[in-house]
Design an enzyme around this catalytic site. Structure first.
Site, PDB file in Angstrom:
ATOM      1  N   ASP A 483     -40.273 -86.214 -91.903  1.00  0.00           N
ATOM      2  CA  ASP A 483     -41.428 -85.921 -92.746  1.00  0.00           C
ATOM      3  C   ASP A 483     -41.042 -85.502 -94.155  1.00  0.00           C
ATOM      4  O   ASP A 483     -41.880 -85.459 -95.048  1.00  0.00           O
ATOM      5  CB  ASP A 483     -42.211 -84.743 -92.130  1.00  0.00           C
ATOM      6  CG  ASP A 483     -43.227 -85.208 -91.123  1.00  0.00           C
ATOM      7  OD1 ASP A 483     -43.707 -86.334 -91.249  1.00  0.00           O
ATOM      8  OD2 ASP A 483     -43.549 -84.419 -90.209  1.00  0.00           O
TER       9      ASP A 483
HETATM   10  C1  BGC Z   1     -41.500 -79.586 -92.057  1.00  0.00           C
HETATM   11  C2  BGC Z   1     -41.422 -80.728 -91.083  1.00  0.00           C
HETATM   12  C3  BGC Z   1     -42.779 -80.992 -90.500  1.00  0.00           C
HETATM   13  C4  BGC Z   1     -43.826 -81.152 -91.590  1.00  0.00           C
HETATM   14  C5  BGC Z   1     -45.196 -81.272 -90.948  1.00  0.00           C
HETATM   15  C6  BGC Z   1     -42.576 -79.843 -93.077  1.00  0.00           C
HETATM   16  O1  BGC Z   1     -42.678 -78.740 -93.941  1.00  0.00           O
HETATM   17  O2  BGC Z   1     -40.252 -79.404 -92.669  1.00  0.00           O
HETATM   18  O3  BGC Z   1     -40.504 -80.423 -90.046  1.00  0.00           O
HETATM   19  O4  BGC Z   1     -42.721 -82.164 -89.746  1.00  0.00           O
HETATM   20  O5  BGC Z   1     -43.809 -80.054 -92.467  1.00  0.00           O
HETATM   21  O6  BGC Z   1     -46.224 -81.444 -91.805  1.00  0.00           O
HETATM   22  C1  NOJ Z   2     -41.667 -81.915 -87.110  1.00  0.00           C
HETATM   23  C2  NOJ Z   2     -42.812 -82.863 -86.953  1.00  0.00           C
HETATM   24  O1  NOJ Z   2     -43.704 -82.376 -85.974  1.00  0.00           O
HETATM   25  C3  NOJ Z   2     -42.331 -84.243 -86.577  1.00  0.00           C
HETATM   26  O2  NOJ Z   2     -43.411 -85.135 -86.541  1.00  0.00           O
HETATM   27  C4  NOJ Z   2     -41.294 -84.725 -87.543  1.00  0.00           C
HETATM   28  O3  NOJ Z   2     -40.836 -85.988 -87.108  1.00  0.00           O
HETATM   29  C5  NOJ Z   2     -40.150 -83.745 -87.641  1.00  0.00           C
HETATM   30  N1  NOJ Z   2     -40.655 -82.450 -87.977  1.00  0.00           N
HETATM   31  C6  NOJ Z   2     -39.092 -84.175 -88.657  1.00  0.00           C
HETATM   32  O4  NOJ Z   2     -39.538 -84.029 -89.954  1.00  0.00           O
END
Ligand code: BGC
Ligand code: NOJ
Length: 811
Positions: A483
């Site tokens: 993400d």
């Molecule tokens: C986090 C990710 C997460 C995303 C969700 C980010 O701030 O680092 O792990 O998947 O937010 O919106």
């Molecule tokens: C947490 C999110 O829930 C997941 O969808 C994502 O793939 C990972 N973070 C990596 O960014």
């Protein structure tokens, strides 16, 4: 250092010191009514949706931590204490918290009085039971005053924390007998209320927080408890609570049990009222009557145990290693069920108002629970697919209450569609139920735009094909699984979210990870097409997969490892040419799982580069070197300090992809070594460093560049659970459901002598005994089913209802 121990026979983790390095929590509820509970009774309850139907109030990130819960107070002649140590924090003579499968038992002993509280949600019930048992172990008569405490949340948890100008005037309760009813907003647009009752006559109560606690006091010393005398307050606005007061007289050696029930009721519009402004309590009374004796509660608890026996009975291993066995047989499967229920919505790191059910998350979670609850897995696949668009793209999440997709946490993540192929094929392989493919499923939650589920899968596949970039690799969109790799974002404004801000239009930024993912799940799509006789579809799809493999070999290979991406300008990401972020884990995982360039040695080189550059004593970091400055063209990934989260943290979710890659290469020793590093039971001895629960996986462990390498965060709700389970059971222990039978394909450390797996599959029980006399890591010499030698390594489907002994000799 440890704070407790595993009691495997009871499937419990037993905490013996209340001052764990972080609240160590458990989940109550298996269907619609849920509770989170810490080892000191903190947490909250909700009905289906932690945002829109929050029942009790919780204060995240407070000082001290973990504020709000279903608390009990005992006033023993002026000595005030709580069975779970908090909130009073009077030192106890002994303390124990047993977190089990959907229940928690807190036991405190003080001055010869033992108080045990069992918390759970009975099956088929929208209520939480708190059974309190108080025992007088002294030789004297005891007169105790018992107070319960729960603080009502005004339903919408977000509004509850922000809209005080209104909310301080809306709170309403009713008190009848031993039951306190919370009915805020019931007279207008809500047809639901909550209640908290006890199966004993009250000697008093309180329903107004400020009257009970006192404005300058706190949960640790509520005025009413200290005074030992309730005020019988009735909440009008402000903050409604529910506190029961009971006088408890105990002879020496005597025990008394009280059953408290905290529940949720929905009434039909025309049956809302008993009389003017008096709520219809009939359903609440029925619920209370079901649990009005300790005996009935014990029976309900037995039913819950039996339910878990059934769930955990589908697969179990006996390996001789207690860590491996308890992770596979108990805790990992339990965590997978929790991620099924919560997705990423409610934990002690997820506030319950931030995220609902994620599209990619929930599809991946499914591989961890489909064997336990196939029918509910099918329904979940349907709900997810119904949020898809005709072009294969999807809303990134839906709220459990409405099941309608929304883009509150962004959209346009180009990996999303492919995960639907994973969940669907995993479901069909487990169950053999191809009928799911014919089910008519809406697009964009619009029933008039329904097509067969197969068409949804096809749309997923072609979403990638229709969105290729200059190197014929998949365009990344807002981001892919990572993400935080926001290659089209270019954000300068700290007040905007990387996940939702406008992206630059650009047809350049490409993801090598999605390329690998496409090859893996594209092949799954092709195999599925062949299974159902869609040969032309299969042939057509295969061409695109071949082209993708070619594109990765030509443009996705950096010499020693796979590239990660091309950025907005067409520059390489995750290349030796980069100053930071030279190598990333995700593309190594997916391209090795896909076996792209296996013959050319790419898989081995890639995995060896991971070992050399990304592996650490606590797990494999996401990228290296870590980013040490903000790269506007990369986005959120470079906002994190080095070693945390997506910036070179050990982002546990993706480690299993490397483990599976190692099994493709046949290196069972490495696969298992990686598996052990992350598994919480193996890390129990370093609980003070690890910090979060030693019985469930965490999303992240701080990487080698961090201030405290090895410190974990974001426990419970993570794709790590399902991927670790999938990897250990299907690729390391090697028991893999397939369309036409159960495939046996272990890839284990060479020094293992063997192990036994019991697996229920399509109505048949297989007891599979695997022997490794030659100490190999992979390969099978023979398989005998009930003594008969078999061809190949897929045990064909057998008549249901039987049990078979399978003898496997590796070599
Ligand atoms: C986090 C990710 C997460 C995303 C969700 C980010 O701030 O680092 O792990 O998947 O937010 O919106
Ligand atoms: C947490 C999110 O829930 C997941 O969808 C994502 O793939 C990972 N973070 C990596 O960014």
């Amino acid at each position: 250092m440890k704070y407790g121990y595993f009691d495997d026979a009871k499937r419990e983790y037993v905490i013996t010191d209340p001052q764990t390095p972080w609240p160590w929590i458990n989940y109550l509820g298996t269907e619609k009514f849920f509770g989170l509970i810490s080892n000191t009774a903190g947490g909250y309850t909700f009905y289906r949706d932690a945002k829109f139907r929050r029942l009790t109030r919780y204060r995240y990130n407070n000082v001290p931590l973990d504020m709000g819960g279903r608390y009990f107070y005992i006033n023993d002649e002026g000595t005030v204490w709580s069975p779970g140590w908090k909130p009073v924090k009077t030192p106890l003579d002994s303390y124990e918290c047993r977190h089990g499968m959907s229940y928690t038992v807190l036991t405190g002993l003080k001055n010869g009085i033992e108080a045990e509280v069992l918390y759970f949600v009975p099956l088929g019930t929208n209520a939480e039971i708190h059974k309190v048992k108080i025992t007088n172990t002294t030789k004297m008569n005891k007169h105790l005053r018992l107070f319960s405490f729960a603080e009502w949340c005004l339903w919408n948890a977000e509004d509850d924390m922000t809209n005080f100008q209104r909310n301080f005037s809306t709170g309403e309760v009713e008190i009848e007998g031993s039951v306190i009813y919370h009915k805020t907003e019931y007279k207008e647009r809500r047809n639901h209320y909550a209640f908290y009752g006890v199966n004993a006559p009250l000697q008093g109560y309180d329903t107004d927080r400020d009257s009970f606690v006192g404005l300058s006091n706190d949960y640790s010393n509520p005025q009413v408890v200290t005074a030992g005398k309730p005020k019988n307050s009735v909440a009008h606005g402000w903050s409604p609570i529910a506190s029961h007061f009971l006088d408890v007289d105990l002879n020496p050696g005597e025990s008394k049990e009280f059953v408290f029930v905290l529940g949720y009721i929905e009434n039909e519009e025309e049956k809302k009222w008993e009389s003017k402004n008096v709520i219809n309590k009939q359903k609440a009374k029925e619920c209370l009557a079901r649990f009005d004796t300790a005996e009935k509660v014990r029976k309900a608890m037995e039913d819950l145990r039996t339910y878990w026996d059934g769930l955990l009975d589908v697969i179990s291993v006996k390996s001789g290693d207690e860590h491996l066995d308890r992770m596979v047989n108990i805790w990992n499967q339990y965590q997978c069920m929790v991620t099924f229920n919560m997705s990423r919505s409610a934990s002690f790191f997820e506030s319950g108002i931030g995220r609902g059910m994620g599209f990619r998350d929930s599809n991946q979670d499914l591989i961890g629970f489909v064997h336990q609850i196939p029918a509910r897995a099918r329904e979940r696949i349907y709900d997810l697919a119904a949020t898809q668009f005709e072009d294969g793209g999807a809303y990134h999440q839906f709220q459990p209450l409405t099941k309608r997709g929304n883009d509150a946490v962004g959209g346009n993540f180009n990996d999303d569609p492919l995960w639907l192929i994973l969940s669907t094929t995993a479901y069909i392989k487990e169950t053999g139920d191809f009928s799911l493919l014919d089910e008519q499923v809406p697009f964009d939650n619009d029933a008039s735009r329904s097509r067969s589920h197969f068409e949804h899968l096809k749309a997923s596949f072609y979403h990638v094909v229709n969105n290729l970039g200059p190197h014929k690799l998949p365009l990344i969109g807002r981001a892919d699984w990572n993400d935080c790799l926001n290659l089209n974002c270019f954000s300068k404004d700290p007040n905007e979210s990387f996940q939702t801000t406008e992206n630059k239009r650009g047809g350049t930024a490409e993801s090598v990870m999605i390329a690998g993912l496409f090859v893996v799940y594209g092949r799954e799509f092709v195999t599925l097409c062949r299974q159902i006789g869609k040969t032309d579809e299969a042939l057509e799809a295969q061409k695109h997969i071949d082209a993708m493999e070619k594109a990765v070999k030509e443009h996705g290979w950096d010499g020693e490892w796979y590239l990660r991406a091309y950025d907005y300008y067409g520059h390489k990401v995750g290349s030796k040419e980069n100053e930071e972020g030279k190598i990333f884990i995700e593309s190594q995982g997916w391209c090795t799982m896909a076996g792209i360039g296996l013959k050319e040695g790419m898989v081995t080189k890639s995995l060896d580069s991971v070992k050399q550059r990304l592996d650490t004593e606590h797990g494999i970091v996401l990228n290296n070197p870590a980013f040490t400055k903000y790269y506007i063209e990369y986005g959120e990934i470079s906002t994190y300090p080095a070693g945390y989260k997506e910036n070179a943290g050990i982002f546990c979710h993706n480690n299993p992809w490397i483990m599976i890659g190692e099994t493709v290469r046949g290196r069972g020793d490495r696969a298992y070594e990686y598996w052990k590093k992350l598994s919480p039971s193996f890390r129990e001895n370093i609980s003070d460093l690890h910090k979060v629960e030693p019985y469930v996986y965490a999303q992240m462990i701080a990487g080698k560049d961090a201030f405290r390498p090895g410190e974990a965060k974001n426990s419970w709700l993570s794709g790590t659970a399902s991927w670790m389970f999938y990897t250990i059971t299907q690729f390391i222990l090697g028991i893999r459901p397939s369309y036409n039978g159960l495939e046996i394909d272990p890839c284990i450390p060479a020094d293992w002598k063997g192990y036994t797996v019991s697996r229920k599959f399509r109505g048949v029980t297989y007891v599979i005994n695997i022997k490794n006399p030659d100490h190999v890591m992979k390969g099978i010499r023979s398989i005998r089913v009930d003594g008969a030698l078999m061809e190949g390594n897929i045990i064909p489907l057998m008549p249901a209802g039987k049990s078979y002994n399978v003898e496997v000799v590796m070599g």
